[in-house]
Design a protein around this motif. Structure first.
Motif, short mmCIF file in Angstrom:
data_model
loop_
_atom_site.label_atom_id
_atom_site.label_comp_id
_atom_site.label_asym_id
_atom_site.label_seq_id
_atom_site.Cartn_x
_atom_site.Cartn_y
_atom_site.Cartn_z
N LEU A 173 0.83 -1.21 0.00
CA LEU A 173 0.00 0.00 0.00
C LEU A 173 0.86 1.25 0.00
CD1 LEU A 173 -2.22 -0.76 3.14
CD2 LEU A 173 -2.52 -1.68 0.87
N VAL A 174 0.41 2.25 -0.77
CA VAL A 174 1.11 3.54 -0.73
C VAL A 174 0.10 4.65 -0.47
CG1 VAL A 174 2.55 5.19 -1.96
CG2 VAL A 174 2.85 2.77 -2.39
N ILE A 175 0.41 5.47 0.52
CA ILE A 175 -0.41 6.66 0.80
C ILE A 175 0.39 7.83 0.24
CG2 ILE A 175 -1.57 8.00 2.62
CD1 ILE A 175 -2.31 4.96 2.62
N HIS A 176 -0.13 8.45 -0.79
CA HIS A 176 0.64 9.51 -1.47
C HIS A 176 0.16 10.87 -0.96
CE1 HIS A 176 3.20 11.10 -4.60
NE2 HIS A 176 2.23 11.95 -4.91
N ALA A 177 1.00 11.53 -0.16
CA ALA A 177 0.56 12.79 0.48
C ALA A 177 1.67 13.84 0.43
CB ALA A 177 0.11 12.51 1.91
N ILE A 178 2.19 14.06 -0.77
CA ILE A 178 3.14 15.17 -0.95
C ILE A 178 2.46 16.26 -1.78
CG2 ILE A 178 5.26 13.84 -0.53
CD1 ILE A 178 5.67 13.64 -3.54
N PRO A 179 3.07 17.44 -1.91
CA PRO A 179 2.35 18.53 -2.58
C PRO A 179 1.83 18.18 -3.99
CG PRO A 179 4.25 19.38 -1.42
CD PRO A 179 4.34 17.90 -1.32
N THR A 180 0.76 18.84 -4.37
CA THR A 180 0.00 18.56 -5.58
C THR A 180 0.83 18.49 -6.88
OG1 THR A 180 -1.80 19.67 -4.44
CG2 THR A 180 -2.14 19.26 -6.78
N PRO A 181 1.88 19.31 -7.05
CA PRO A 181 2.62 19.21 -8.32
C PRO A 181 3.34 17.87 -8.50
CG PRO A 181 3.17 21.25 -7.19
CD PRO A 181 2.37 20.43 -6.23
N TYR A 239 4.17 3.74 -8.89
CA TYR A 239 3.40 2.87 -7.98
C TYR A 239 2.62 1.84 -8.82
CZ TYR A 239 3.89 6.89 -4.74
OH TYR A 239 4.35 7.93 -3.98
N MET A 240 2.05 2.33 -9.92
CA MET A 240 1.23 1.44 -10.75
C MET A 240 2.09 0.36 -11.40
SD MET A 240 -1.64 3.78 -12.57
CE MET A 240 -3.07 4.32 -11.67
N ALA A 241 3.27 0.75 -11.88
CA ALA A 241 4.16 -0.24 -12.51
C ALA A 241 4.53 -1.33 -11.51
CB ALA A 241 5.40 0.45 -13.05
N ALA A 242 4.56 -0.97 -10.22
CA ALA A 242 4.92 -1.96 -9.19
C ALA A 242 3.68 -2.64 -8.60
CB ALA A 242 5.72 -1.27 -8.09
N HIS A 257 -1.35 -0.83 -4.17
CA HIS A 257 -2.64 -0.21 -3.92
C HIS A 257 -2.34 1.25 -3.56
CE1 HIS A 257 -4.78 -4.01 -3.87
NE2 HIS A 257 -3.81 -4.49 -3.10
N ILE A 258 -3.10 2.17 -4.16
CA ILE A 258 -2.74 3.59 -4.02
C ILE A 258 -3.86 4.39 -3.38
CG2 ILE A 258 -2.06 5.68 -5.31
CD1 ILE A 258 -1.28 3.65 -7.64
N PHE A 259 -3.48 5.16 -2.36
CA PHE A 259 -4.37 6.20 -1.85
C PHE A 259 -3.69 7.51 -2.20
CE2 PHE A 259 -5.46 9.50 1.11
CZ PHE A 259 -6.83 9.38 1.26
N CYS A 260 -4.34 8.34 -3.00
CA CYS A 260 -3.73 9.58 -3.45
C CYS A 260 -4.52 10.77 -2.91
CB CYS A 260 -3.70 9.61 -4.98
SG CYS A 260 -3.03 11.14 -5.64
N GLU A 261 -3.82 11.68 -2.27
CA GLU A 261 -4.50 12.88 -1.75
C GLU A 261 -5.12 13.68 -2.89
OE1 GLU A 261 -5.90 14.44 0.39
OE2 GLU A 261 -5.36 13.24 2.12
N LYS A 262 -6.14 14.46 -2.57
CA LYS A 262 -6.70 15.41 -3.52
C LYS A 262 -5.79 16.61 -3.60
CE LYS A 262 -7.56 18.79 -1.63
NZ LYS A 262 -6.77 19.73 -0.79
N PRO A 263 -5.83 17.46 -4.58
CA PRO A 263 -6.45 17.23 -5.89
C PRO A 263 -5.64 16.21 -6.70
CG PRO A 263 -5.54 19.48 -5.69
CD PRO A 263 -5.14 18.74 -4.49
N LEU A 264 -6.26 15.66 -7.73
CA LEU A 264 -5.62 14.58 -8.48
C LEU A 264 -4.31 15.04 -9.13
CD1 LEU A 264 -6.10 11.62 -9.18
CD2 LEU A 264 -7.28 12.36 -11.26
N ALA A 265 -4.26 16.29 -9.55
CA ALA A 265 -3.03 16.83 -10.17
C ALA A 265 -3.13 18.35 -10.19
CB ALA A 265 -2.88 16.29 -11.59
N SER A 266 -2.02 19.00 -10.54
CA SER A 266 -2.05 20.47 -10.57
C SER A 266 -2.39 21.01 -11.95
CB SER A 266 -0.73 21.04 -10.06
OG SER A 266 0.33 20.48 -10.77
N ASN A 267 -2.57 20.13 -12.95
CA ASN A 267 -3.03 20.60 -14.26
C ASN A 267 -3.89 19.52 -14.93
OD1 ASN A 267 -1.29 18.94 -16.17
ND2 ASN A 267 0.27 19.87 -14.87
N LEU A 268 -4.68 19.96 -15.90
CA LEU A 268 -5.68 19.08 -16.52
C LEU A 268 -5.04 17.88 -17.22
CD1 LEU A 268 -8.72 18.74 -17.10
CD2 LEU A 268 -8.38 20.04 -19.21
#
Ligand SMILES: NC(=O)c1ccc[n+]([C@@H]2O[C@H](COP(=O)([O-])OP(=O)(O)OC[C@H]3O[C@@H](n4cnc5c(N)ncnc54)[C@H](O)[C@@H]3O)[C@@H](O)[C@H]2O)c1
Length: 331
Positions: free
Chosen positions: A64-72, A81-84, A87-98
């Protein structure tokens, strides 16, 4: 299940503390580029510190990975993480650009392990209950909804780099703060049709304040207020939803706590001592983490996935675009 928490700032610390209370998971890694911060949190919860996610990627035992670093910092990390197969928990927002948000949503579409987004407002019972009431017809046909989320200027745990106040990196109040309400609106009313927004962040003012008007495809009109211009230390949230048969109102300042003392529990207790209980004793962040672990254990779909997080981010980007161009944006 072994876990890694990436980020030892505000959110990484909250998630690490909550996860460390759960018997189903144990935190093996705390990743943070800052040794002092990362090392301190790792020591406090009995984990190892690493400055890089490479240690986590190489470690097959860490699922499991909890991803909680700044949005960029999202897409390159999520790809690894996906290549490995984590399971991913990613903080909001999903990304800093569309573009990056789209790439993450697309990559998550057929991803078999769990990908959960940190849209924690779905775990605040007031918001979840209001949604259920609205969807079950409690206020009749919903018409106008107003939501407000106002706090003081945010500060990074990194005292040398308050990335929150850099509009390009954080996205200001629309992307970083109002996104919680945007997600709730989409969750409750479905797709949006048109937005108009104004904010101070787009005019170069770091203490951002924003107002957004959103027309939903089902006819609902929403008004969203978000502010980083309140006195430091304050954080106020509230909403009002009006329909043909009634109105729902919530202001966190009115919230009263409910305590529950059960006679039969006291009688059955070995020591005769009882601890206070409250239905609100579990924080929404703890509920959120528990839900993530449950989804991993059961192979279930999380309450908020990458597509939901993308939709909320897209709405925030549209509000930012509207504020920049002074034009309404069709979605
Ligand atoms: N769900 C919520 O209620 C909520 C609340 C606040 C923040 N957030 C989100 O959580 C994320 C983190 O916010 P925060 O307030 O915890 O940030 P923060 O600035 O307090 O902490 C970020 C940490 O990440 C570390 N870091 C930065 N870049 C790194 C890198 N490339 N590699 C390794 N470590 C790195 C920093 O050293 C710092 O310790 C943001 O995306 C933010 O929008 C969500």
């Amino acid at each position: 299940m072994k876990a890694a928490v990436v980020g030892a700032g505000l959110m990484g610390t909250i998630h690490a503390v909550n996860l460390s209370k759960m018997p189903e998971a144990s935190i093996k890694w705390i990743v943070d580029r800052d040794k002092t911060r990362g090392g301190k949190l790792a020591k406090a919860i009995g984990a190892r510190w690493s400055p890089s996610i490479d240690d986590v990627i190489k470690d097959a035992e860490t699922e499991l990975v909890i991803h909680a670093i700044p949005t960029p910092f999202r897409l390159p990390f999520i790809k690894k993480y996906m290549a490995a197969g984590k399971h991913i928990f990613c903080e909001k927002p999903l990304a800093s650009n569309l573009k990056e948000a789209q790439a993450i949503r697309d990559a998550a579409r057929n991803y078999k392990p769990v990908f959960m987004a940190g849209h924690v407002v779905r775990f605040f019972w007031e918001y979840a209950h209001a949604r259920e009431t609205i969807l079950s017809g409690g206020i009749g046909k919903a018409g106008i909804v107003r939501l407000s989320r106002c706090c003081g200027k945010p500060a990074s745990f990194d005292k040398k780099d308050n990335w929150y106040l850099d509009y390009k990196r954080s996205g200001g109040v629309f992307l970083d703060l109002a996104i919680h309400d945007l997600d709730w609106l989409l969750w409750t009313f479905g797709a949006a049709a048109r937005v108009f927004g104004q904010n101070l962040g787009s005019k170069g003012i770091a203490e951002d304040y924003g107002l957004g008007i959103i027309k939903f495809k089902n006819g609902v009109l929403a008004h969203v207020e978000a502010s980083w211009a309140e006195p430091d230390g304050s954080f106020l949230t509230g909403f009002e939803a009006s329909g043909t048969e009634g109105m729902l109102e919530y202001d966190m300042r009115d919230a009263a706590t409910l305590t529950f003392a059960e006679k039969k529990k006291a009688a059955g207790s070995a020591s005769g001592t009882i601890v206070p209980e409250s239905p609100s004793s579990e924080s929404p962040y703890q509920k959120e983490m528990r839900h993530f672990i449950q989804c991993v254990q059961e192979g279930a779909k999380p309450l908020a996935g990458a597509a939901d997080a993308f939709n909320a981010a897209r709405l925030a980007f549209a509000l930012m675009e509207s504020a920049r161009t002074n034009k309404a944006i069709e979605l």
